[in-house]
Design a protein around this motif. Structure first.
Motif, PDB file in Angstrom:
ATOM      1  N   MET A   1       0.867  -1.331  -0.022  1.00  0.00           N
ATOM      2  CA  MET A   1       0.103   0.090  -0.014  1.00  0.00           C
ATOM      3  C   MET A   1       0.847   1.315  -0.003  1.00  0.00           C
ATOM      4  SD  MET A   1      -3.042  -1.302   2.653  1.00  0.00           S
ATOM      5  CE  MET A   1      -1.959  -1.804   3.896  1.00  0.00           C
ATOM      6  N   ASP A   2       0.384   2.208  -0.700  1.00  0.00           N
ATOM      7  CA  ASP A   2       0.956   3.562  -0.532  1.00  0.00           C
ATOM      8  C   ASP A   2      -0.103   4.629  -0.603  1.00  0.00           C
ATOM      9  OD1 ASP A   2       3.273   5.422  -1.056  1.00  0.00           O
ATOM     10  OD2 ASP A   2       2.455   5.736  -3.229  1.00  0.00           O
ATOM     11  N   ASN A   3       0.160   5.865  -0.218  1.00  0.00           N
ATOM     12  CA  ASN A   3      -0.667   7.280  -0.295  1.00  0.00           C
ATOM     13  C   ASN A   3      -0.162   7.499  -1.838  1.00  0.00           C
ATOM     14  OD1 ASN A   3       1.543   8.389   0.353  1.00  0.00           O
ATOM     15  ND2 ASN A   3       0.440   9.969   1.484  1.00  0.00           N
ATOM     16  N   THR A   4      -1.293   7.570  -2.411  1.00  0.00           N
ATOM     17  CA  THR A   4      -1.122   7.803  -4.051  1.00  0.00           C
ATOM     18  C   THR A   4      -1.881   9.091  -4.411  1.00  0.00           C
ATOM     19  OG1 THR A   4      -0.805   5.218  -4.322  1.00  0.00           O
ATOM     20  CG2 THR A   4      -1.471   6.761  -6.121  1.00  0.00           C
ATOM     21  N   ALA A   5      -1.073   9.722  -4.952  1.00  0.00           N
ATOM     22  CA  ALA A   5      -1.884  11.123  -5.627  1.00  0.00           C
ATOM     23  C   ALA A   5      -2.127  10.854  -7.028  1.00  0.00           C
ATOM     24  CB  ALA A   5      -0.845  12.302  -5.494  1.00  0.00           C
ATOM     25  N   SER A   6      -3.083  11.537  -7.536  1.00  0.00           N
ATOM     26  CA  SER A   6      -3.851  11.342  -8.761  1.00  0.00           C
ATOM     27  C   SER A   6      -2.813  11.548  -9.928  1.00  0.00           C
ATOM     28  CB  SER A   6      -4.836  12.348  -9.013  1.00  0.00           C
ATOM     29  OG  SER A   6      -4.723  13.685  -8.759  1.00  0.00           O
ATOM     30  N   TRP A   7      -1.596  12.605  -9.712  1.00  0.00           N
ATOM     31  CA  TRP A   7      -0.663  12.828 -10.542  1.00  0.00           C
ATOM     32  C   TRP A   7       0.440  11.620 -10.847  1.00  0.00           C
ATOM     33  CZ3 TRP A   7      -1.097  16.146  -6.278  1.00  0.00           C
ATOM     34  CH2 TRP A   7      -0.215  15.968  -5.360  1.00  0.00           C
ATOM     35  N   ASN A   8       0.252  10.640  -9.786  1.00  0.00           N
ATOM     36  CA  ASN A   8       1.149   9.582 -10.113  1.00  0.00           C
ATOM     37  C   ASN A   8       0.948   8.308 -10.791  1.00  0.00           C
ATOM     38  OD1 ASN A   8       1.967   9.559  -6.305  1.00  0.00           O
ATOM     39  ND2 ASN A   8       2.769  10.754  -7.772  1.00  0.00           N
ATOM     40  N   THR A   9      -0.514   8.746 -11.310  1.00  0.00           N
ATOM     41  CA  THR A   9      -1.386   7.355 -11.662  1.00  0.00           C
ATOM     42  C   THR A   9      -0.674   7.010 -13.044  1.00  0.00           C
ATOM     43  OG1 THR A   9      -3.023   8.812 -12.641  1.00  0.00           O
ATOM     44  CG2 THR A   9      -3.442   7.505 -10.681  1.00  0.00           C
ATOM     45  N   PRO A  10      -0.298   8.120 -13.951  1.00  0.00           N
ATOM     46  CA  PRO A  10       0.499   7.707 -15.184  1.00  0.00           C
ATOM     47  C   PRO A  10       1.650   6.967 -15.037  1.00  0.00           C
ATOM     48  CG  PRO A  10      -0.224  10.138 -15.398  1.00  0.00           C
ATOM     49  CD  PRO A  10      -0.258   9.668 -13.873  1.00  0.00           C
ATOM     50  N   THR A  11       2.377   7.315 -14.064  1.00  0.00           N
ATOM     51  CA  THR A  11       3.614   6.609 -13.836  1.00  0.00           C
ATOM     52  C   THR A  11       3.398   5.020 -13.415  1.00  0.00           C
ATOM     53  OG1 THR A  11       4.670   8.463 -13.032  1.00  0.00           O
ATOM     54  CG2 THR A  11       5.761   6.317 -12.368  1.00  0.00           C
ATOM     55  N   LEU A  12       2.372   4.813 -12.540  1.00  0.00           N
ATOM     56  CA  LEU A  12       1.881   3.517 -12.209  1.00  0.00           C
ATOM     57  C   LEU A  12       1.466   2.793 -13.312  1.00  0.00           C
ATOM     58  CD1 LEU A  12       0.165   4.280  -8.786  1.00  0.00           C
ATOM     59  CD2 LEU A  12       2.132   2.810  -8.952  1.00  0.00           C
ATOM     60  N   ALA A  13       0.665   3.283 -14.229  1.00  0.00           N
ATOM     61  CA  ALA A  13       0.138   2.634 -15.338  1.00  0.00           C
ATOM     62  C   ALA A  13       1.328   2.293 -16.374  1.00  0.00           C
ATOM     63  CB  ALA A  13      -0.900   3.678 -16.060  1.00  0.00           C
ATOM     64  N   SER A  14       2.418   3.091 -16.309  1.00  0.00           N
ATOM     65  CA  SER A  14       3.514   2.700 -17.311  1.00  0.00           C
ATOM     66  C   SER A  14       4.687   1.940 -16.534  1.00  0.00           C
ATOM     67  CB  SER A  14       4.225   3.894 -17.543  1.00  0.00           C
ATOM     68  OG  SER A  14       3.208   4.685 -18.385  1.00  0.00           O
ATOM     69  N   PHE A  15       4.728   1.914 -15.502  1.00  0.00           N
ATOM     70  CA  PHE A  15       5.912   1.378 -14.805  1.00  0.00           C
ATOM     71  C   PHE A  15       5.599   0.284 -13.733  1.00  0.00           C
ATOM     72  CE2 PHE A  15       7.525   5.648 -15.798  1.00  0.00           C
ATOM     73  CZ  PHE A  15       8.818   5.170 -16.667  1.00  0.00           C
ATOM     74  N   ALA A  16       4.653   0.155 -13.107  1.00  0.00           N
ATOM     75  CA  ALA A  16       4.337  -0.662 -12.185  1.00  0.00           C
ATOM     76  C   ALA A  16       4.290  -2.293 -12.589  1.00  0.00           C
ATOM     77  CB  ALA A  16       2.838  -0.577 -11.383  1.00  0.00           C
ATOM     78  N   PRO A  17       4.976  -2.864 -12.195  1.00  0.00           N
ATOM     79  CA  PRO A  17       5.034  -4.449 -12.750  1.00  0.00           C
ATOM     80  C   PRO A  17       4.021  -5.309 -11.957  1.00  0.00           C
ATOM     81  CG  PRO A  17       6.830  -4.068 -11.091  1.00  0.00           C
ATOM     82  CD  PRO A  17       5.987  -2.886 -11.056  1.00  0.00           C
ATOM     83  N   PHE A  18       2.904  -4.548 -11.364  1.00  0.00           N
ATOM     84  CA  PHE A  18       1.829  -5.374 -10.733  1.00  0.00           C
ATOM     85  C   PHE A  18       0.308  -4.840 -10.880  1.00  0.00           C
ATOM     86  CE2 PHE A  18       3.963  -1.966  -8.044  1.00  0.00           C
ATOM     87  CZ  PHE A  18       2.793  -1.362  -7.647  1.00  0.00           C
ATOM     88  N   ALA A  19      -0.485  -5.571 -10.874  1.00  0.00           N
ATOM     89  CA  ALA A  19      -1.877  -5.019 -10.876  1.00  0.00           C
ATOM     90  C   ALA A  19      -2.246  -4.101  -9.515  1.00  0.00           C
ATOM     91  CB  ALA A  19      -2.909  -6.149 -10.747  1.00  0.00           C
TER      92      ALA A  19
END
Length: 450
Positions: A286-304
């Motif tokens: 878990m992480d506290n996630t900002a809306s501006w982080n979502t493009p990075t997660l969509a592109s780099f996160a190796p997990f669902a």
């Protein structure tokens, strides 16, 4: 530096270093064009040829999107020529004062919420209140009040925000599935969060329940850390630090104990082993996630992954929010033309085209939010960002003091000591108040004497 969540600066560092980000691809989706007029501009009469200059901070992957908007804008306004200078995010915030000192500011510049107040005090930008008041078709009320307040100075609107996002709970679905645990739900409390964080920690796998590093004070971070306990960083006048309360102590101790007592979050030293941080690397649940982080997660996160509301605490539900905007500078020779551009750029259609459809981040207008919710970068339950903006996200202080940079340095220095286990919560609070109060008082005197 270690960050518990991806800051805007870290996001830009990652995206700038990696070419070909799919979610930030510059080409408009098939059948999509930039807004013809934002639904607001009438046909322009013949006018003298002018050049509008811009100071942007977009990384290379996003610049073609900007250029497409500008190309179509120039087709609609053939008397306007657009020239842009692109800085990195960090460099931009240093270059703007240099431009101001030399009298060479572009017509329009990007303004992060953290810098709006001091730049407005220094006269770097001009008030756009008269434009807002007299432009009946520019619906400023369609922008979240929490976003607008970042750019108000002495009762007037100086800049217009283009994005504003809250921090809520991001989670690694794969790790929850492996542990056989239910995903975070809207009725989660901080006790539920703590229980899950401990259960999802496995030292043998270098796996932790939460990403651990305490948030930065300010820029959204202190809200997620303090607000669920009913605590606040400072008062509304931003002249008094409010951490000397039982609620603030309980809140800070909760996050410190996650690292040093429950071992459910990586220490700063452990986090350093992961180039992009333990969250993006898939090592925390878990992480506290900002809306501006979502493009990075969509592109780099190796997990669902997905998001849920920020958990309720003993003081209720609350989290921080922050954003960025654009304004017209004092050196502009064409302020009217600058406003004509901004009214289209920051209209509903403009926000949809620039930031919604690209998945770039949560637009500052609710009417434009649908485009972001439907973008490829948005998680399944992205509507929880919208819910937070509507119901419990607050723009984090400090943002209305000339001491913003200094006071954040004081606070974040103590935060780092807490992360490292080198001080106690009581000692950190005492140090913040002792060092920070004179800084705030001096800034208030300077403001009153201007």
């Amino acid at each position: 530096m270690q960050h518990k969540h991806l800051s805007r600066r870290r996001f830009l560092q990652i995206t700038a270093a990696t070419a070909g980000l799919a979610t930030l691809a510059a080409c408009a989706p098939a059948g999509t064009t930039a807004p013809a007029s934002g639904g607001e501009s009438a046909a322009q009469p013949a006018a003298e040829q002018i050049t509008l200059t811009f100071g942007h901070h977009w990384e290379a992957a996003f610049r073609p999107r900007q250029e497409e908007f500008d190309r179509q804008y120039q087709e609609r306004h053939p008397n306007v020529r657009i020239e842009s200078t692109y800085n990195t995010w960090a460099d931009h915030n240093q270059i703007v004062p240099t431009w101001a000192a030399a009298g060479t500011l572009p017509d329009i510049i990007y303004v992060h919420g953290r810098y709006a107040f001091p730049w407005n005090f220094e006269g770097i930008l001009i008030s756009v209140q008269s434009y807002v008041d007299n432009d009946e078709e520019f619906n400023v009320e369609g922008i979240w009040e929490e976003a607008l307040r970042l750019y108000q100075f002495r009762g007037e609107q100086y800049e217009i925000p283009y994005d504003h996002g809250p921090l809520i709970l991001g989670y690694n679905k794969d790790l929850f599935d492996e542990a056989g645990l239910d995903y975070p739900s809207p009725d989660w409390t901080m006790d539920d969060f703590l229980e899950a964080a401990i259960a999802l920690t496995d030292p043998d796998k270098q796996q932790w329940g939460f990403s651990g590093d305490l948030p930065d004070f300010g820029n959204g971070g202190n809200g997620s850390m303090l607000y669920p306990w009913g605590a606040r960083l400072m008062d509304d006048t931003e002249t008094q630090i409010l951490l000397d309360t039982d609620e603030a102590r309980e809140a800070l101790q909760f996050w410190v104990d996650l690292i040093h007592v429950h071992k459910a979050s990586p220490s700063p030293a452990e986090s350093q082993a992961f180039e992009q941080g333990p969250w993006i690397s898939g090592r925390v649940a878990m992480d506290n996630t900002a809306s501006w982080n979502t493009p990075t997660l969509a592109s780099f996160a190796p997990f669902a992954w997905d998001v849920a509301p920020w958990p309720q605490g003993p003081g209720g539900r609350g989290t921080g929010s922050f954003g960025s905007g654009f304004g017209i500078t004092r050196d502009s020779k064409h302020p009217d033309a600058g406003w004509e551009y901004l009214r289209e750029y920051l209209s509903v259609d403009g926000m949809r085209f620039m930031w919604g459809e690209t998945g770039r981040g949560s637009p500052a207008r609710k009417e434009a939010y649908d485009a972001w919710l439907q973008s490829e970068a948005a998680p399944e339950h992205a509507q929880y960002f919208l819910e937070a903006l509507d119901n419990y996200a607050i723009t984090d202080r400090p943002y209305q003091t000339l001491a913003g940079g200094e006071i954040l340095d004081v606070m974040n220095r103590q935060r780092d000591l807490l992360r490292n286990g080198e001080t106690t919560v009581d000692a950190a609070i005492e140090a913040i108040i002792t060092e920070g109060t004179p800084i705030l008082e001096e800034a208030a005197k300077r403001l009153q004497g201007s």
